[in-house]
Design a protein around this motif. Structure first.
Motif, PDB file in Angstrom:
ATOM      1  N   SER A 106      30.503  40.491  32.033  1.00 34.31           N
ATOM      2  CA  SER A 106      31.295  41.040  30.921  1.00 34.31           C
ATOM      3  C   SER A 106      32.158  39.990  30.231  1.00 34.31           C
ATOM      4  O   SER A 106      32.892  40.302  29.304  1.00 34.31           O
ATOM      5  CB  SER A 106      32.182  42.180  31.433  1.00 34.31           C
ATOM      6  OG  SER A 106      33.029  41.727  32.466  1.00 34.31           O
ATOM      7  N   GLY A 107      32.097  38.746  30.715  1.00 33.77           N
ATOM      8  CA  GLY A 107      32.865  37.680  30.081  1.00 33.77           C
ATOM      9  C   GLY A 107      33.817  36.988  31.027  1.00 33.77           C
ATOM     10  O   GLY A 107      33.669  37.079  32.258  1.00 33.77           O
ATOM     11  N   GLU A 108      34.779  36.272  30.465  1.00 33.64           N
ATOM     12  CA  GLU A 108      35.750  35.527  31.262  1.00 33.64           C
ATOM     13  C   GLU A 108      37.114  36.203  31.228  1.00 33.64           C
ATOM     14  O   GLU A 108      37.487  36.830  30.237  1.00 33.64           O
ATOM     15  CB  GLU A 108      35.886  34.085  30.744  1.00 33.64           C
ATOM     16  CG  GLU A 108      34.730  33.182  31.122  1.00 33.64           C
ATOM     17  CD  GLU A 108      35.037  31.708  30.833  1.00 33.64           C
ATOM     18  OE1 GLU A 108      34.238  30.861  31.269  1.00 33.64           O
ATOM     19  OE2 GLU A 108      36.061  31.418  30.185  1.00 33.64           O
ATOM     20  N   GLN A 109      37.843  36.027  32.317  1.00 29.84           N
ATOM     21  CA  GLN A 109      39.242  36.446  32.342  1.00 29.84           C
ATOM     22  C   GLN A 109      40.024  35.474  33.211  1.00 29.84           C
ATOM     23  O   GLN A 109      39.448  34.778  34.048  1.00 29.84           O
ATOM     24  CB  GLN A 109      39.391  37.867  32.870  1.00 29.84           C
ATOM     25  CG  GLN A 109      38.962  38.047  34.312  1.00 29.84           C
ATOM     26  CD  GLN A 109      39.298  39.436  34.843  1.00 29.84           C
ATOM     27  OE1 GLN A 109      40.464  39.841  34.821  1.00 29.84           O
ATOM     28  NE2 GLN A 109      38.292  40.158  35.328  1.00 29.84           N
ATOM     29  N   GLN A 110      41.308  35.437  33.001  1.00 24.98           N
ATOM     30  CA  GLN A 110      42.160  34.536  33.775  1.00 24.98           C
ATOM     31  C   GLN A 110      43.236  35.349  34.484  1.00 24.98           C
ATOM     32  O   GLN A 110      43.867  36.215  33.874  1.00 24.98           O
ATOM     33  CB  GLN A 110      42.809  33.487  32.861  1.00 24.98           C
ATOM     34  CG  GLN A 110      43.414  32.312  33.615  1.00 24.98           C
ATOM     35  CD  GLN A 110      43.909  31.233  32.657  1.00 24.98           C
ATOM     36  OE1 GLN A 110      44.954  31.361  32.039  1.00 24.98           O
ATOM     37  NE2 GLN A 110      43.139  30.146  32.537  1.00 24.98           N
ATOM     38  N   ILE A 111      43.392  35.098  35.769  1.00 24.13           N
ATOM     39  CA  ILE A 111      44.436  35.781  36.535  1.00 24.13           C
ATOM     40  C   ILE A 111      45.301  34.730  37.218  1.00 24.13           C
ATOM     41  O   ILE A 111      44.866  33.588  37.424  1.00 24.13           O
ATOM     42  CB  ILE A 111      43.853  36.762  37.583  1.00 24.13           C
ATOM     43  CG1 ILE A 111      42.968  36.020  38.585  1.00 24.13           C
ATOM     44  CG2 ILE A 111      43.073  37.879  36.906  1.00 24.13           C
ATOM     45  CD1 ILE A 111      42.477  36.906  39.717  1.00 24.13           C
ATOM     46  N   GLU A 112      46.526  35.124  37.555  1.00 19.85           N
ATOM     47  CA  GLU A 112      47.450  34.207  38.219  1.00 19.85           C
ATOM     48  C   GLU A 112      47.538  34.531  39.711  1.00 19.85           C
ATOM     49  O   GLU A 112      47.367  35.675  40.133  1.00 19.85           O
ATOM     50  CB  GLU A 112      48.841  34.301  37.584  1.00 19.85           C
ATOM     51  CG  GLU A 112      48.903  33.741  36.174  1.00 19.85           C
ATOM     52  CD  GLU A 112      50.334  33.682  35.655  1.00 19.85           C
ATOM     53  OE1 GLU A 112      51.196  34.402  36.204  1.00 19.85           O
ATOM     54  OE2 GLU A 112      50.596  32.910  34.708  1.00 19.85           O
ATOM     55  N   ALA A 113      47.802  33.492  40.498  1.00 22.34           N
ATOM     56  CA  ALA A 113      47.950  33.689  41.940  1.00 22.34           C
ATOM     57  C   ALA A 113      48.831  32.594  42.516  1.00 22.34           C
ATOM     58  O   ALA A 113      48.910  31.480  41.980  1.00 22.34           O
ATOM     59  CB  ALA A 113      46.582  33.672  42.620  1.00 22.34           C
ATOM     60  N   ASP A 114      49.505  32.922  43.604  1.00 22.93           N
ATOM     61  CA  ASP A 114      50.272  31.905  44.336  1.00 22.93           C
ATOM     62  C   ASP A 114      49.351  31.018  45.166  1.00 22.93           C
ATOM     63  O   ASP A 114      49.603  29.821  45.318  1.00 22.93           O
ATOM     64  CB  ASP A 114      51.287  32.582  45.273  1.00 22.93           C
ATOM     65  CG  ASP A 114      52.328  33.380  44.523  1.00 22.93           C
ATOM     66  OD1 ASP A 114      52.808  32.881  43.493  1.00 22.93           O
ATOM     67  OD2 ASP A 114      52.642  34.499  44.959  1.00 22.93           O
ATOM     68  N   VAL A 115      48.299  31.637  45.709  1.00 24.81           N
ATOM     69  CA  VAL A 115      47.383  30.927  46.609  1.00 24.81           C
ATOM     70  C   VAL A 115      45.956  31.356  46.302  1.00 24.81           C
ATOM     71  O   VAL A 115      45.699  32.526  46.016  1.00 24.81           O
ATOM     72  CB  VAL A 115      47.707  31.241  48.092  1.00 24.81           C
ATOM     73  CG1 VAL A 115      46.621  30.719  49.027  1.00 24.81           C
ATOM     74  CG2 VAL A 115      49.054  30.649  48.492  1.00 24.81           C
ATOM     75  N   VAL A 116      45.033  30.399  46.371  1.00 21.71           N
ATOM     76  CA  VAL A 116      43.604  30.698  46.326  1.00 21.71           C
ATOM     77  C   VAL A 116      43.004  30.297  47.668  1.00 21.71           C
ATOM     78  O   VAL A 116      43.165  29.156  48.107  1.00 21.71           O
ATOM     79  CB  VAL A 116      42.891  29.940  45.186  1.00 21.71           C
ATOM     80  CG1 VAL A 116      41.371  30.104  45.302  1.00 21.71           C
ATOM     81  CG2 VAL A 116      43.364  30.430  43.830  1.00 21.71           C
TER      82      VAL A 116
END
Length: 463
Positions: A254-264
């Motif tokens: 469905s495309g790209e999105q950006q999410i925020e996180a403290d840790v990956v």
């Protein structure tokens, strides 16, 4: 330092091989550069189960009212205390291996082992000094480490592997878990249970992608129900670590999105530890990143053997242990049966738990079997209802012609304990009718096995 047999690595493959060899009368040495017990006891199987137990206890307390219990005051997780308990459990298990080695008169050689020439292993100690260990038989059991993706380099602080995930200084508020195999799913469950906002990302179409499709879909539903944000058919294409928060780019159909996180947390598999152990020096053959061995774990070089995560086969502790025993029993002149890799149980210790053995329904059909499938939901189980743990089911797949149990797929409470019955049943070539007629105790979760078998043959009582 001359031995009949020396093992390089003391994980669940290495230490088990060493103890069995000692029982068979060999003089045994084990070379280990870190803690006894390897990743499993120190940084994998055992400490993660300690963390998961802490999460489970916390969940019980937060849902105490469901069981008619009033808890006064606030209940909150103490992340540092959970980590400390986990490390204490791991330390205790490692000390247990020391005791077993002493009991079995096994010598520990501390340092990094490297094949030098036929029958000789060079050991580099922590202070840089070197020593040579000689042995007629050398078993390589060097294990594996977290695999790194090129677009997801681990810095050990904010972009981490499983090792750092169990020793973080503080609990992150938000976390993205990349990869939904056993490691990724277990950490996703743990952190979500104690209050971290978790996003679980899987490149393939289903989470726990090696499991039967119905099990994968049920676990996804259970995860979503408790607030885990599940993304399948999705790729992490980039992580921007320039700011206070990590910016994680997800790409899907469905495309790209950006999410925020403290840790990956990168949980995308493992890489065998083959570097620097001298394989090239003595001519040990490697194929597709694994040491080539025969059914008794003999390499291309006489007197050198390999087991565990560095050979082909499931990268599981119980597989490594079984391989180690078969390997040294063959060395000792016994006649061990080669390991049946089609009858290895897999377990994922989430809530609900997942356990399976044998073929999925899809694989059984692809192999041309005419099958009977029986499924029994835990919503119909008295024990599950009493325990308040009704998520999940038992699914059994039989060959319609002979009644052979081709595969078993379980999701629910305590199914990682229940799967052993089905592994044994397959080992003994038990038929569906024999499972139906094996009286199971009531009330238990294990009754669902009998009921699922009955369902396959149109004899189920309770659904």
């Amino acid at each position: 330092m001359n031995f009949d047999l020396v093992v390089v690595g003391s994980g669940p493959g290495g230490y088990v091989a060493a103890i069995r060899a000692s029982q068979l009368g060999m003089k045994v040495g084990v070379i280990e550069k870190a803690e006894l017990g390897g990743v499993c006891l120190n940084w994998g199987c055992i400490p993660t189960k300690s963390l998961l137990k802490s999460a489970s206890v916390f969940e019980y307390l937060t849902h105490a009212a469901d069981y008619g219990i009033e808890v006064s005051g606030s209940v909150k997780p103490d992340f540092a205390a959970m980590v400390k308990r986990s490390r204490d459990v791991a330390d205790g298990m490692s000390k247990g291996i020391q005791f077993l080695f002493k009991k079995n008169k096994i010598d520990i050689v501390s340092g990094f082992g490297k094949l030098l020439r036929k029958g000789v292993v060079e050991v580099t100690r922590a202070d840089g000094s070197k020593a040579e260990v000689t042995a007629k038989h050398i078993v390589l059991a060097t294990g594996a480490r977290s695999r790194e993706l090129p677009n997801l380099p681990q810095d050990g602080k904010r972009i981490i592997g499983y090792r750092q995930a169990m020793t973080l200084d503080k609990q992150p508020q938000t976390m993205v878990v990349v990869g939904s195999g056993a490691i990724g799913s277990e950490f996703a469950y743990f952190y979500n249970a104690i209050g971290t906002k978790v996003t679980l990302v899987e490149y393939l179409d289903n989470i726990v992608p090696l499991e039967d499709d119905e099990v994968s879909k049920q676990l996804a539903r259970s995860f979503k129900k408790v607030g885990i944000d599940v993304h399948t058919s999705t790729e992490v294409t980039a992580v921007d670590a320039s700011g206070d928060k990590l910016k994680v780019t997800l790409k899907s159909k469905s495309g790209e999105q950006q999410i925020e996180a403290d840790v990956v947390l990168s949980a995308v598999g493992i890489t065998p530890n083959l570097e620097g152990i001298g394989l090239e020096a003595v001519g040990v053959a490697v194929d597709k990143g694994r040491v080539k061995v025969d059914e008794f774990y003999r390499t291309s070089v006489d007197g050198v053997y390999a087991i565990g995560d560095i050979v082909a086969g499931q990268a599981l502790a119980h597989v490594a242990s079984a391989e180690g025993i078969i390997c040294v029993e063959k060395i000792a002149g016994l006649k061990p049966e080669p390991l049946n890799y089609g009858n290895i149980p897999g377990c994922t210790y989430t809530t609900p738990e997942v356990a399976s053995v044998g073929m999925t329904e899809k694989v059984a059909k692809e192999k041309g079997y005419d099958i009977k499938v029986g499924k029994f939901p835990f919503t119909a189980s008295g024990k599950a209802s009493a325990a308040g743990q009704k998520d999940g089911f038992v699914k059994l797949i039989f060959d319609a012609k002979y009644g052979e149990l081709l595969g078993a797929h379980l999701i629910g409470a305590n199914v990682t304990e229940m799967i052993a019955e089905l592994v044994t049943a397959r080992k003994l070539e038990t038929t569906g009718h024999e499972l139906i007629k094996a009286v199971h105790p009531h009330p238990t979760m294990s009754e669902a096995i009998m009921e699922a078998a009955a369902a396959a043959y149109g004899e189920v009582i309770h659904i």
